[in-house]
Design a protein around this motif. Structure first.
Motif, short mmCIF file in Angstrom:
data_model
loop_
_atom_site.label_atom_id
_atom_site.label_comp_id
_atom_site.label_asym_id
_atom_site.label_seq_id
_atom_site.Cartn_x
_atom_site.Cartn_y
_atom_site.Cartn_z
N ARG A 185 5.97 4.66 -5.67
CA ARG A 185 5.46 3.30 -5.88
C ARG A 185 5.33 2.56 -4.55
O ARG A 185 6.12 2.74 -3.64
N ARG A 186 4.33 1.67 -4.50
CA ARG A 186 4.14 0.81 -3.33
C ARG A 186 4.54 -0.62 -3.67
O ARG A 186 4.70 -0.98 -4.84
N ALA A 187 4.65 -1.44 -2.62
CA ALA A 187 4.90 -2.86 -2.86
C ALA A 187 3.67 -3.50 -3.48
O ALA A 187 2.53 -3.13 -3.13
N PRO A 188 3.83 -4.46 -4.39
CA PRO A 188 2.66 -5.08 -5.04
C PRO A 188 1.79 -5.86 -4.07
O PRO A 188 0.63 -6.14 -4.38
N TYR A 189 2.31 -6.24 -2.90
CA TYR A 189 1.54 -7.03 -1.94
C TYR A 189 1.10 -6.21 -0.72
O TYR A 189 0.56 -6.77 0.23
N SER A 190 1.34 -4.90 -0.73
CA SER A 190 1.04 -4.07 0.44
C SER A 190 0.53 -2.71 -0.02
O SER A 190 0.80 -2.27 -1.14
N ARG A 191 -0.17 -2.03 0.86
CA ARG A 191 -0.60 -0.67 0.59
C ARG A 191 0.50 0.33 0.93
O ARG A 191 0.31 1.54 0.80
N MET A 192 1.65 -0.18 1.37
CA MET A 192 2.72 0.70 1.80
C MET A 192 3.97 0.50 0.95
O MET A 192 4.11 -0.49 0.23
N VAL A 193 4.89 1.43 1.07
CA VAL A 193 6.19 1.35 0.41
C VAL A 193 7.07 0.37 1.19
O VAL A 193 7.19 0.49 2.41
N VAL A 194 7.68 -0.61 0.51
CA VAL A 194 8.52 -1.61 1.17
C VAL A 194 9.82 -1.75 0.37
O VAL A 194 9.80 -1.79 -0.86
N TYR A 195 10.96 -1.84 1.10
CA TYR A 195 12.27 -1.95 0.47
C TYR A 195 13.00 -3.19 0.96
O TYR A 195 12.77 -3.67 2.08
N THR A 196 13.94 -3.68 0.13
CA THR A 196 14.76 -4.84 0.53
C THR A 196 16.26 -4.55 0.49
O THR A 196 17.05 -5.44 0.82
#
Length: 532
Positions: A336-347
């Motif tokens: 899955r990718r971030a809903p606001y990016s074309r990339m995978v983002v984690y917090t």
């Protein structure tokens, strides 16, 4: 969700204290990676990190018009909403001294987060440069995972050693949320270079150490040494200890780090040449403009790979150099990718204190990280019964791919040192990007056999058994090099009590070059020259 962790029943709140801004019962975080993994997410309390005002309690549910009217009456305006009276969440960069220096410090983020931690005045380390506006930061907020930053406050790192528990949590320093185990120390600090030692363990989110040997009590550990030079280049000697096969574990991942408000698109060009991979003859760029560049893996399965550059939106871009056996696109464990990016983002990392090893970002309102690629090694530079050692160059600079090829060749295929007089050569030590020489006389001379295939690029010389505390006078091809930014030196004391002179010179050549060092200059003269 099928196969998910069982969520506890909603609690009965009657008769209990009213809690605003914090959950009253422990839960796992929202939107976790691998929700089926019970070892990866520990239920925990979590509180709101922000400001709450205009609180009103009702004994019934308000209607839509009532909610709209309440909002209209209490809305403070966009100026206050966009610029609230609270600390700006900006990742700390250090003191900006404009010198080539390394120092202990206590980097501050913002009060709420800072007040959680329990560290003294000398917990973090910053290395900065006088001819390169980037810096290396070893900060507790990142579990001391070393970061490289540029003037645009764009952060990057090449990850760490990571191992796996089949069906369980990852073993990594990211899970050391409070930096209970991970730590750094400054072990060499001279005008010629800075050496940082980072020691950490591969621990799971529940505190279990990976591959624990029940007989000895030892588990997976890593010792990484950063030899950082005035040109902004760090040479990493990475040693990984494991009861498992250390070579089979992860050694590199290209990670962008973002402050609240930043996205992969804001720090890097996601749509145009995001990542460039190269060897000494060819290069190819990849981006995320359409789909993820899965072809990346096939392109480098049998083709030598030595160089990677990430296209940050800055003159100073991250680069990585080593003899790699291939590369692959970074992919989320659940795709899955971030809903606001074309990339995978984690917090879940950095900064985050929740006991979880994977939470996907929903919005760009927290400190976060994203992955670009994995670069793989084949074999090790050195290996023992329960350890392996590998090397890598990294940094941020303004070099083109062609210029990075020269830097890579000077390190991977260094010029031979020949015709030495007054000393005994141990050859080129790739693990510290330096030629090592044992001094047998008051002067030493030698020739570096530079060529197009074996270029000389900002060489460093480690002169063991240096006689006395005086620094040297250096001549190159008969011309004296003046002390200052073109010649930096420092003396360190080895564990056997002998002195070692470390010499760095800003010099490039592609032909045989003669070097001569003579013990003549006093240490205080060098310090005065560099200060000027």
């Amino acid at each position: 969700e099928k196969g998910s962790l069982a969520a506890p029943e909603l609690p009965e709140f009657s008769g209990s204290d009213l809690i605003i801004g914090r959950n009253s019962h422990k839960f796992i975080p929202f939107n976790p990676v691998r929700i089926y993994c019970h070892k990866c997410h520990t239920p925990a309390l979590f509180s709101l990190d922000g400001l709450i005002d205009e609180i009103a309690l009702y004994d019934r549910a308000l209607t839509d018009p009532e909610i709209e009217e309440s909002f209209r009456c209490t809305f403070p305006g966009f100026e206050i909403m966009n610029y609230p009276d609270m600390d700006h969440r900006k990742l700390p960069n250090g003191q900006l001294g404009g010198k080539f220096e390394a120092y202990y410090t206590h980097l501050r983020y913002y009060d709420t987060w800072d007040n959680l931690s329990r560290f003294g005045k000398h917990c973090d380390i910053v290395v900065e440069f006088d001819e390169n506006p980037t810096r290396f930061i070893f900060w507790r907020g990142m579990s001391f995972i070393p970061q490289i930053t540029n003037p645009e406050h764009q952060w990057y790192n090449n990850q760490f050693n990571e191992s796996w528990d089949p069906g369980g949590s990852w073993g990594e320093p990211m899970s050391d949320k409070k930096s209970n185990i991970s730590h750094v120390r400054l072990i060499e600090n001279t005008p010629a270079r800075k050496v940082i030692h980072w020691r950490y363990a591969q621990i799971q989110i529940n505190g279990t150490q990976q591959n624990l040997d029940k007989k000895t009590g030892w588990s997976d550990w890593s010792d990484w040494y950063y030899y950082i030079y005035p040109d902004g280049v760090a040479c990493k000697r990475m040693v990984h200890w494991s009861s498992d096969d250390p070579e089979s574990h992860e050694w590199q991942e290209s990670i962008g780090v973002m402050a609240p408000g930043q996205t992969p698109e804001s720090i890097s060009d996601v749509y145009n040449n995001t990542v460039t991979l190269a060897n000494f003859e060819t290069s190819k760029s990849y981006d995320w403009s359409e789909e993820s560049p899965v072809v990346l893996e096939a392109d480098w399965e049998t083709t030598p790979l030595q160089i990677q550059q990430i296209n940050y939106k800055s003159e100073y871009k991250p680069f990585t150099i080593a003899d790699f056996s291939g590369g692959e696109l970074y992919g989320d464990a659940d795709g899955r990718r971030a809903p606001y990016s074309r990339m995978v983002v984690y917090t879940h990392w950095p900064i985050g204190q929740l006991p979880t090893d994977g939470v996907r970002a929903i919005k760009a309102d927290r400190t976060s990280s994203n992955g670009y690629t994995h670069l793989m090694f084949e074999g090790s530079d050195k290996k023992g019964r329960n350890w392996a050692q590998r090397h890598m160059l990294e940094g941020m600079n303004s070099m083109s791919i062609e210029e990075l090829r020269v830097l890579a060749a000077s390190w991977l295929h260094p010029a031979d040192l020949k015709y030495i007089g007054g000393g005994e050569s141990s050859g080129y030590d790739q693990s510290q990007r330096a030629y090592v020489i044992k001094i047998l006389d008051k002067t030493v001379s030698f020739t570096l056999m530079g060529s197009e295939d074996h270029p000389i690029e900002n060489p460093c010389f480690v002169l063991k058994n240096w006689p006395g505390s005086d620094l040297s006078e250096l001549t190159i091809n008969g011309r004296k090099v003046e002390p200052g930014k073109d010649l930096r030196q420092g003396i360190i004391t080895d564990t056997d009590g002998t002195e070692t002179l470390v010499v760095y010179t800003k010099f490039s050549a592609t032909s045989p070059t003669d070097f001569h060092l003579d013990r003549q200059i006093k240490g205080d003269e060098i310090t005065a020259e560099i200060a000027q």
